[in-house]
Design an enzyme around this catalytic site. Structure first.
Site, PDB file in Angstrom:
ATOM      1  N   LYS A 128     -23.086  30.838  -2.398  1.00 23.03           N
ATOM      2  CA  LYS A 128     -23.790  32.041  -2.885  1.00 23.03           C
ATOM      3  C   LYS A 128     -24.988  32.419  -1.993  1.00 23.03           C
ATOM      4  O   LYS A 128     -25.460  31.590  -1.205  1.00 23.03           O
ATOM      5  CB  LYS A 128     -24.221  31.799  -4.324  1.00 23.03           C
ATOM      6  CG  LYS A 128     -23.033  31.508  -5.244  1.00 23.03           C
ATOM      7  CD  LYS A 128     -23.467  31.459  -6.702  1.00 23.03           C
ATOM      8  CE  LYS A 128     -22.277  31.165  -7.597  1.00 23.03           C
ATOM      9  NZ  LYS A 128     -22.624  31.316  -9.032  1.00 23.03           N
ATOM     10  N   TYR A 133     -16.110  39.251 -10.701  1.00 20.03           N
ATOM     11  CA  TYR A 133     -16.601  38.597 -11.923  1.00 20.03           C
ATOM     12  C   TYR A 133     -16.197  39.345 -13.190  1.00 20.03           C
ATOM     13  O   TYR A 133     -16.846  39.205 -14.221  1.00 20.03           O
ATOM     14  CB  TYR A 133     -18.119  38.434 -11.852  1.00 20.03           C
ATOM     15  CG  TYR A 133     -18.552  37.233 -11.038  1.00 20.03           C
ATOM     16  CD1 TYR A 133     -18.250  35.937 -11.444  1.00 20.03           C
ATOM     17  CD2 TYR A 133     -19.276  37.393  -9.850  1.00 20.03           C
ATOM     18  CE1 TYR A 133     -18.647  34.830 -10.709  1.00 20.03           C
ATOM     19  CE2 TYR A 133     -19.678  36.278  -9.102  1.00 20.03           C
ATOM     20  CZ  TYR A 133     -19.370  35.008  -9.543  1.00 20.03           C
ATOM     21  OH  TYR A 133     -19.763  33.902  -8.815  1.00 20.03           O
ATOM     22  N   THR A 141     -22.730  24.002 -14.378  1.00 22.17           N
ATOM     23  CA  THR A 141     -23.159  25.360 -14.000  1.00 22.17           C
ATOM     24  C   THR A 141     -24.667  25.437 -13.793  1.00 22.17           C
ATOM     25  O   THR A 141     -25.146  26.044 -12.834  1.00 22.17           O
ATOM     26  CB  THR A 141     -22.738  26.373 -15.099  1.00 22.17           C
ATOM     27  OG1 THR A 141     -21.349  26.196 -15.369  1.00 22.17           O
ATOM     28  CG2 THR A 141     -22.986  27.793 -14.657  1.00 22.17           C
ATOM     29  N   ASN A 187     -26.702  29.206  -8.483  1.00 19.97           N
ATOM     30  CA  ASN A 187     -26.332  27.795  -8.573  1.00 19.97           C
ATOM     31  C   ASN A 187     -25.551  27.294  -7.349  1.00 19.97           C
ATOM     32  O   ASN A 187     -24.703  26.438  -7.471  1.00 19.97           O
ATOM     33  CB  ASN A 187     -25.577  27.541  -9.880  1.00 19.97           C
ATOM     34  CG  ASN A 187     -24.315  28.390 -10.000  1.00 19.97           C
ATOM     35  OD1 ASN A 187     -24.003  29.147  -9.089  1.00 19.97           O
ATOM     36  ND2 ASN A 187     -23.604  28.263 -11.097  1.00 19.97           N
ATOM     37  N   HIS A 238     -19.765  28.670  -6.245  1.00 23.73           N
ATOM     38  CA  HIS A 238     -18.786  28.957  -7.291  1.00 23.73           C
ATOM     39  C   HIS A 238     -17.546  28.112  -7.018  1.00 23.73           C
ATOM     40  O   HIS A 238     -17.209  27.859  -5.871  1.00 23.73           O
ATOM     41  CB  HIS A 238     -18.404  30.442  -7.244  1.00 23.73           C
ATOM     42  CG  HIS A 238     -17.168  30.766  -8.040  1.00 23.73           C
ATOM     43  ND1 HIS A 238     -17.213  30.916  -9.397  1.00 23.73           N
ATOM     44  CD2 HIS A 238     -15.880  30.918  -7.669  1.00 23.73           C
ATOM     45  CE1 HIS A 238     -15.968  31.167  -9.830  1.00 23.73           C
ATOM     46  NE2 HIS A 238     -15.149  31.168  -8.803  1.00 23.73           N
ATOM     47  N   GLU A 253      -8.443  34.477  -7.542  1.00 26.49           N
ATOM     48  CA  GLU A 253      -9.647  34.572  -6.721  1.00 26.49           C
ATOM     49  C   GLU A 253      -9.315  34.435  -5.226  1.00 26.49           C
ATOM     50  O   GLU A 253      -9.942  35.089  -4.385  1.00 26.49           O
ATOM     51  CB  GLU A 253     -10.646  33.502  -7.159  1.00 26.49           C
ATOM     52  CG  GLU A 253     -11.164  33.757  -8.576  1.00 26.49           C
ATOM     53  CD  GLU A 253     -12.014  32.616  -9.121  1.00 26.49           C
ATOM     54  OE1 GLU A 253     -12.226  31.611  -8.410  1.00 26.49           O
ATOM     55  OE2 GLU A 253     -12.485  32.748 -10.270  1.00 26.49           O
TER      56      GLU A 253
HETATM   57  P1  CMP Z   1     -19.945  30.751 -11.201  1.00 21.63           P
HETATM   58  O1  CMP Z   1     -19.202  29.488 -11.035  1.00 21.63           O
HETATM   59  O2  CMP Z   1     -20.149  31.617 -10.015  1.00 21.63           O
HETATM   60  O3  CMP Z   1     -19.220  31.617 -12.329  1.00 21.63           O
HETATM   61  C1  CMP Z   1     -19.905  32.542 -13.138  1.00 21.63           C
HETATM   62  C2  CMP Z   1     -21.379  32.499 -12.925  1.00 21.63           C
HETATM   63  O4  CMP Z   1     -22.142  33.099 -13.950  1.00 21.63           O
HETATM   64  C3  CMP Z   1     -21.850  31.055 -12.939  1.00 21.63           C
HETATM   65  O5  CMP Z   1     -21.404  30.414 -11.786  1.00 21.63           O
HETATM   66  C4  CMP Z   1     -23.343  31.223 -13.078  1.00 21.63           C
HETATM   67  O6  CMP Z   1     -23.977  31.514 -11.854  1.00 21.63           O
HETATM   68  C5  CMP Z   1     -23.415  32.451 -13.960  1.00 21.63           C
HETATM   69  N1  CMP Z   1     -23.716  32.073 -15.324  1.00 21.63           N
HETATM   70  C6  CMP Z   1     -22.910  31.420 -16.186  1.00 21.63           C
HETATM   71  N2  CMP Z   1     -23.538  31.260 -17.376  1.00 21.63           N
HETATM   72  C7  CMP Z   1     -24.754  31.817 -17.239  1.00 21.63           C
HETATM   73  C8  CMP Z   1     -25.871  31.959 -18.109  1.00 21.63           C
HETATM   74  N3  CMP Z   1     -25.855  31.490 -19.351  1.00 21.63           N
HETATM   75  N4  CMP Z   1     -26.955  32.599 -17.631  1.00 21.63           N
HETATM   76  C9  CMP Z   1     -26.975  33.085 -16.369  1.00 21.63           C
HETATM   77  N5  CMP Z   1     -25.943  32.965 -15.489  1.00 21.63           N
HETATM   78  C10 CMP Z   1     -24.853  32.340 -15.928  1.00 21.63           C
END
Ligand code: CMP
Length: 140
Positions: A12, A52, A94, A115, A118, A129
């Site tokens: 990311k 997304y 996550t 984070n 992904h 994806e």
């Molecule tokens: P990712 O694996 O990219 O898939 C969806 C993304 O949404 C996840 O990682 C997080 O970055 C984001 N995400 C999931 N849950 C939350 C949350 N409760 N608050 C903010 N971001 C979230």
């Protein structure tokens, strides 16, 4: 490439900006994944929203899409038997604060939104994806 044997990862914008691409790829290689496709790109907001779409309507959706379009990312298909589950173990929870020591999100993540990486959450999503980012001509 056989379904069940690959997953899609994104490094990311925050992790790219902070120079973590090399260290993250080294850990991916160290964990035994083969990189069968890879590109460095920046998503438009519309492309980020399309990627997304499963999260459309959730409270974090708009901010997540904006963040993912805010700078360059690395997209890659990672190959290994049981890739989806193995990669999810390597990246950790996550929320980096909840992630186990040594996981990619613990080591390189800033927050739940930012984070570090992904990883696909199922074989069906790995297929969807991977098709989103790569044509058959771009997989080796
Ligand atoms: P990712 O694996 O990219 O898939 C969806 C993304 O949404 C996840 O990682 C997080 O970055 C984001 N995400 C999931 N849950 C939350 C949350 N409760 N608050 C903010 N971001 C979230």
């Amino acid at each position: 490439m056989e379904k069940g044997n690959y997953t899609l990862t994104l490094i990311k914008p925050y992790a790219v900006q902070h120079g973590f691409v090399g260290p993250i790829l080294a850990r991916i290689n160290g964990a035994g994944f083969r990189i069968s496709a890879m590109k460095y790109l920046q998503l438009s907001l519309e492309q980020s929203q399309a990627f997304y779409q499963v999260h459309r309507g959730k409270p974090f959706y708009e901010r997540l899409c904006k963040f993912m379009a805010s700078g360059p990312i690395v997209a890659a298909i990672l190959e290994k038997p049981g890739a989806v589950d193995d990669y999810r173990r390597l990246i950790g929870a996550t929320d980096p604060k909840q992630a186990d020591e040594g996981t990619l999100r613990k080591l390189f993540g800033r927050s739940i939104e930012s984070n570090a990486v992904h990883g696909s959450d199922s074989d069906d999503n790995a297929e969807r994806e991977s098709n989103f980012f790569f044509s058959l001509l771009e997989r080796f």
